[in-house]
Write a protein that holds these residues in place. Structure first.
Motif, PDB file in Angstrom:
ATOM      1  N   ASP A  69       0.825  -1.197   0.000  1.00 12.82           N
ATOM      2  CA  ASP A  69       0.000   0.000   0.000  1.00 12.82           C
ATOM      3  C   ASP A  69       0.866   1.257   0.000  1.00 12.82           C
ATOM      4  N   LEU A  70       1.874   1.287   0.867  1.00 11.94           N
ATOM      5  CA  LEU A  70       2.699   2.493   0.970  1.00 11.94           C
ATOM      6  C   LEU A  70       3.472   2.754  -0.318  1.00 11.94           C
ATOM      7  N   ASN A  71       3.887   1.701  -0.981  1.00  8.97           N
ATOM      8  CA  ASN A  71       4.626   1.886  -2.232  1.00  8.97           C
ATOM      9  C   ASN A  71       3.758   2.617  -3.256  1.00  8.97           C
ATOM     10  N   ARG A  72       2.495   2.292  -3.274  1.00 10.39           N
ATOM     11  CA  ARG A  72       1.584   2.937  -4.222  1.00 10.39           C
ATOM     12  C   ARG A  72       1.267   4.370  -3.825  1.00 10.39           C
ATOM     13  N   THR A  73       1.201   4.618  -2.520  1.00  9.03           N
ATOM     14  CA  THR A  73       0.576   5.864  -2.079  1.00  9.03           C
ATOM     15  C   THR A  73       1.515   6.903  -1.465  1.00  9.03           C
ATOM     16  N   SER A  74       2.725   6.493  -1.029  1.00  2.00           N
ATOM     17  CA  SER A  74       3.456   7.502  -0.260  1.00  2.00           C
ATOM     18  C   SER A  74       4.401   8.330  -1.110  1.00  2.00           C
ATOM     19  N   PRO A  75       4.370   9.649  -0.912  1.00  2.00           N
ATOM     20  CA  PRO A  75       5.287  10.546  -1.600  1.00  2.00           C
ATOM     21  C   PRO A  75       6.726  10.255  -1.192  1.00  2.00           C
ATOM     22  N   ARG A  76       7.618  10.355  -2.143  1.00  2.00           N
ATOM     23  CA  ARG A  76       9.044  10.164  -1.867  1.00  2.00           C
ATOM     24  C   ARG A  76       9.662  11.474  -1.411  1.00  2.00           C
ATOM     25  N   ARG A  77      10.549  11.374  -0.451  1.00  2.00           N
ATOM     26  CA  ARG A  77      11.261  12.554   0.044  1.00  2.00           C
ATOM     27  C   ARG A  77      12.702  12.165   0.330  1.00  2.00           C
ATOM     28  N   MET A  78      13.563  13.175   0.420  1.00  2.00           N
ATOM     29  CA  MET A  78      14.954  12.866   0.780  1.00  2.00           C
ATOM     30  C   MET A  78      15.242  13.354   2.194  1.00  2.00           C
ATOM     31  N   ASN A 128       6.279  10.424  -6.847  1.00  2.00           N
ATOM     32  CA  ASN A 128       6.001   8.996  -6.682  1.00  2.00           C
ATOM     33  C   ASN A 128       6.043   8.302  -8.039  1.00  2.00           C
ATOM     34  N   PRO A 129       7.113   7.543  -8.280  1.00  2.00           N
ATOM     35  CA  PRO A 129       7.236   6.870  -9.576  1.00  2.00           C
ATOM     36  C   PRO A 129       6.082   5.889  -9.849  1.00  2.00           C
ATOM     37  N   ALA A 146       4.891  18.917   6.708  1.00  2.00           N
ATOM     38  CA  ALA A 146       4.229  17.641   6.972  1.00  2.00           C
ATOM     39  C   ALA A 146       3.272  17.768   8.149  1.00  2.00           C
ATOM     40  N   GLU A 147       2.118  17.152   8.002  1.00  2.00           N
ATOM     41  CA  GLU A 147       1.126  17.133   9.079  1.00  2.00           C
ATOM     42  C   GLU A 147       1.307  15.851   9.885  1.00  2.00           C
ATOM     43  N   PRO A 148       0.837  15.855  11.139  1.00  2.00           N
ATOM     44  CA  PRO A 148       0.906  14.631  11.923  1.00  2.00           C
ATOM     45  C   PRO A 148       0.290  13.453  11.150  1.00  2.00           C
ATOM     46  N   LEU A 149       0.948  12.324  11.208  1.00  2.00           N
ATOM     47  CA  LEU A 149       0.498  11.068  10.596  1.00  2.00           C
ATOM     48  C   LEU A 149       0.579  11.044   9.062  1.00  2.00           C
ATOM     49  N   ASP A 150       1.205  12.061   8.451  1.00  2.00           N
ATOM     50  CA  ASP A 150       1.485  11.960   7.011  1.00  2.00           C
ATOM     51  C   ASP A 150       2.507  10.846   6.789  1.00  2.00           C
ATOM     52  N   ARG A 151       2.340  10.122   5.691  1.00  2.00           N
ATOM     53  CA  ARG A 151       3.243   8.999   5.407  1.00  2.00           C
ATOM     54  C   ARG A 151       4.129   9.318   4.208  1.00  2.00           C
ATOM     55  N   PHE A 152       5.386   8.907   4.297  1.00  2.00           N
ATOM     56  CA  PHE A 152       6.349   9.161   3.229  1.00  2.00           C
ATOM     57  C   PHE A 152       7.231   7.956   3.016  1.00  2.00           C
TER      58      PHE A 152
END
Ligand code: ATP
Ligand code: MG
Length: 565
Positions: free
Chosen positions: A338-347, A373-374, A519-525
């Motif tokens: 799920d996270l692979n599909r939905t989470s924004p990538r960051r450095m 997100n590729p 980033a807001e609380p509970l945002d996923r990356f």
């Protein structure tokens, strides 16, 4: 067509199959009513999620309804805090009970009236045996029980005593109301089980109205019956209680749902009983019920689990009648999918070392396009600042590279993700010989991370511009318990002997790309190359904190490969 239908049917688990068959035969006039009946004596855990997804899922799939019912028949352990957390957790998982929120305690008056009916039928009696005596009289699996000396009280005497029990005339433990069934029944649950005990205790909803509280087996079937539940789904431990469930409802002659048992969820490397979870909280092995290492729903949420991943996990493990233990790696596999599909990538650089790019124009900043997100074109790109001073991961550099280390080393060229090729020219050390900085040069012709002359590099590093970096703390987690089965201990120990003392590692000096300041609380990356992370609940106001949800490597796939060999 018939084949397709058969295939459809084969995919149904045994509980859904029963529901589907009942709809076909019209057993319940086509109605489907399930319920999720937690006892509000703790927070919900991933095991409860299995039950929630089953009960609410069946209702949703078959056009039925699922009630949320608090089984609050036990006054001493229940608290308002738990009720609220359970409601929040069920909603977060994505389910809704609409206006069907019920409390077992709301039925106390009706239960009492039903008990009086049983007394009048000669099917229940007031017994003066103590708890210990009751246990002795009950017998064992190999030995039949003995009749209580109070078993043959007259109906009138029973009615009188029961009324006085309710009125508070007798002390705790002095009397019980028992069902009059059969003391030699092979099923111990059928040997005159207790229906009511005296307990002078306040209840979170009924206050001091009652000093008489119903036992689970008596209360549960009545609750199901009054709510006109069709399929009362519970875990396997209750299989031996089903004859009693049926007996009570048959004797009362009331609406009678079908009890169906399924195997509870067990997971490796964690404990799930509420008693044990409470101990972890009370003994401060964790920071609270929502500590990101806890298998509670609120712990998983804070860790960065998405509701979708948990619902999908419930689907993947299915429902059956055999107790087994599921590998935690499977839960994490569902999470990663799920996270692979939905989470924004960051450095984000977790363990930073400064890099000075000596040939980059002093004072210059440029903004580089980075893909969000590729796996999701629609997520677009963002601008990431690049400058002559960067942070990279300390472990991405080796002064004397070992074999198979392809990342940065003196004289070696690597790619900075989305930016440029860069070569290390010098190492700066402090008086103790620790590396404090790296000097590098970049190749302006490689903008975007491609070389025009087809030159290859073997590694791509993530980086953060030093002047623009946001300071952040990152918390890394491992399993809270070291053993697959934490209850496996030496003589005289309990599961706490298997606590993993390194389950939390705090990285206080991480450097994040500036977009994460928002980033807001509970945002996923996904932090590139480092895993999936989630902004902590504590939020972002004073200090930006991230919890690591899970690493990138899918250990479940590996386990599957091993098993196939
Ligand atoms: P615990 O063992 O954690 O104290 P419990 O069964 O006493 O759990 P309840 O609040 O009574 O907790 O549970 C509510 C519902 O969730 C029940 O229908 C129960 O069968 C179900 N449930 C509890 N634990 C699990 C589990 N591990 N797997 C599946 N269903 C579960
Ligand atoms: Mg229970």
């Amino acid at each position: 067509m018939a084949d397709v239908q058969n295939n459809e049917q084969q995919r149904l688990d045994f509980v859904r199959q029963i529901v589907a068959d009942d709809i076909k035969t019209g057993k319940w006039d086509g109605r489907v009513i399930t319920r999720f009946p937690p006892e509000p004596n703790g927070y919900l855990h991933i095991g409860h999620a299995k039950s929630i997804c089953l009960n609410f899922g069946i209702a949703a799939e078959f056009g039925g309804k699922c009630n949320l019912r608090f089984d609050d028949t036990n006054p001493v352990k229940e608290e308002h805090e738990y009720v609220e957390s359970i409601k929040a957790d069920v909603r977060w998982l994505g389910w809704d009970w609409d206006d069907r929120l019920y409390f077992g305690s709301d039925y106390f008056e009706q239960m009492y009236a039903y008990a009086v009916d049983l007394i009048k039928k000669g099917k229940a009696y007031v017994c003066d045996l103590t708890a210990d005596e009751t246990r002795q009289y009950r017998g064992t699996l190999t030995e039949q029980g003995k009749n209580s000396p109070y078993r043959d009280r007259s109906i009138d005497e029973n009615l009188d005593l029961f009324e006085r029990m309710r009125a508070g005339e007798f002390p705790d433990g002095s009397k019980t109301l028992k069902a009059k069934i059969d003391m030699s029944h092979p099923n111990i649950n059928m040997r005159d089980p207790v229906m009511y005990r005296i307990l002078h205790a306040s209840h979170h909803r009924t206050g001091d109205n009652w000093c008489l509280y119903p036992m689970y087996d008596w209360a549960h079937g009545i609750e199901d019956s009054l709510e006109r539940v069709t399929h009362s789904v519970c875990t396997l431990e209750f299989e031996n209680h089903r004859p009693l469930y049926d007996w009570f409802l048959d004797e009362l002659g009331v609406y009678h749902p079908q009890q169906i048992e399924f195997a509870r969820l067990n997971l490796t490397g964690t404990v799930m009983s509420k008693r044990k979870l409470l101990r972890l909280v009370q003994e401060k092995h964790v920071s609270g019920w929502d500590d990101p290492r806890m298998p509670t729903i609120c712990g998983l949420r804070r860790r960065g689990y998405s509701p979708e991943s948990i619902r999908n996990f419930a689907k993947v493990i299915g429902v059956n009648k055999f107790n087994s233990t599921i590998d935690m790696a499977l839960l994490e596999h569902c999470l990663r999918e799920d996270l692979n599909r939905t989470s924004p990538r960051r450095m984000v650089v977790l363990d930073p070392i400064k890099v000075v790019i000596t040939n980059y124009p002093a004072g210059q900043t440029e903004y580089i396009d980075a893909i969000n997100n590729p796996e999701d074109q629609s997520a677009g790109v963002r601008k990431v600042p690049f400058s002559g001073e960067l942070y990279i991961e300390r472990e991405d550099f080796m002064e004397e590279p070992v074999k198979k280390f392809f990342r940065l080393a003196p004289g070696r060229e690597v790619r900075l993700r989305y930016a440029y090729f860069m070569t290390c020219t010098d190492i700066v050390k402090d008086s103790n010989g620790n590396i404090t900085q790296l000097h590098c040069t970049y190749d302006p012709a490689t903008k975007g991370g491609d070389s025009p002359d087809g030159r290859k590099v073997k590694a791509t590093l993530h980086w953060v511009s030093a002047a623009h970096a946001v300071d952040t703390e990152v918390r890394m987690y491992e399993n809270l318990l070291t053993k697959d089965n934490p209850d496996e201990t030496e003589e005289g120990q309990d599961f706490t002997a298997n606590l993993n003392l390194d389950s939390l590692k705090v990285l206080p000096n991480c450097k994040a790309e500036p977009s994460l300041a928002e980033a807001e609380p509970l945002d996923r990356f996904q932090f590139e190359r480092m895993g999936y992370f989630c902004t902590d609940l504590a939020g972002t106001k004073e200090k930006l904190i991230f919890n690591r949800t899970v690493g990138l490597k899918d250990t479940w796939a590996k386990i599957q490969q091993k098993e196939q060999k």
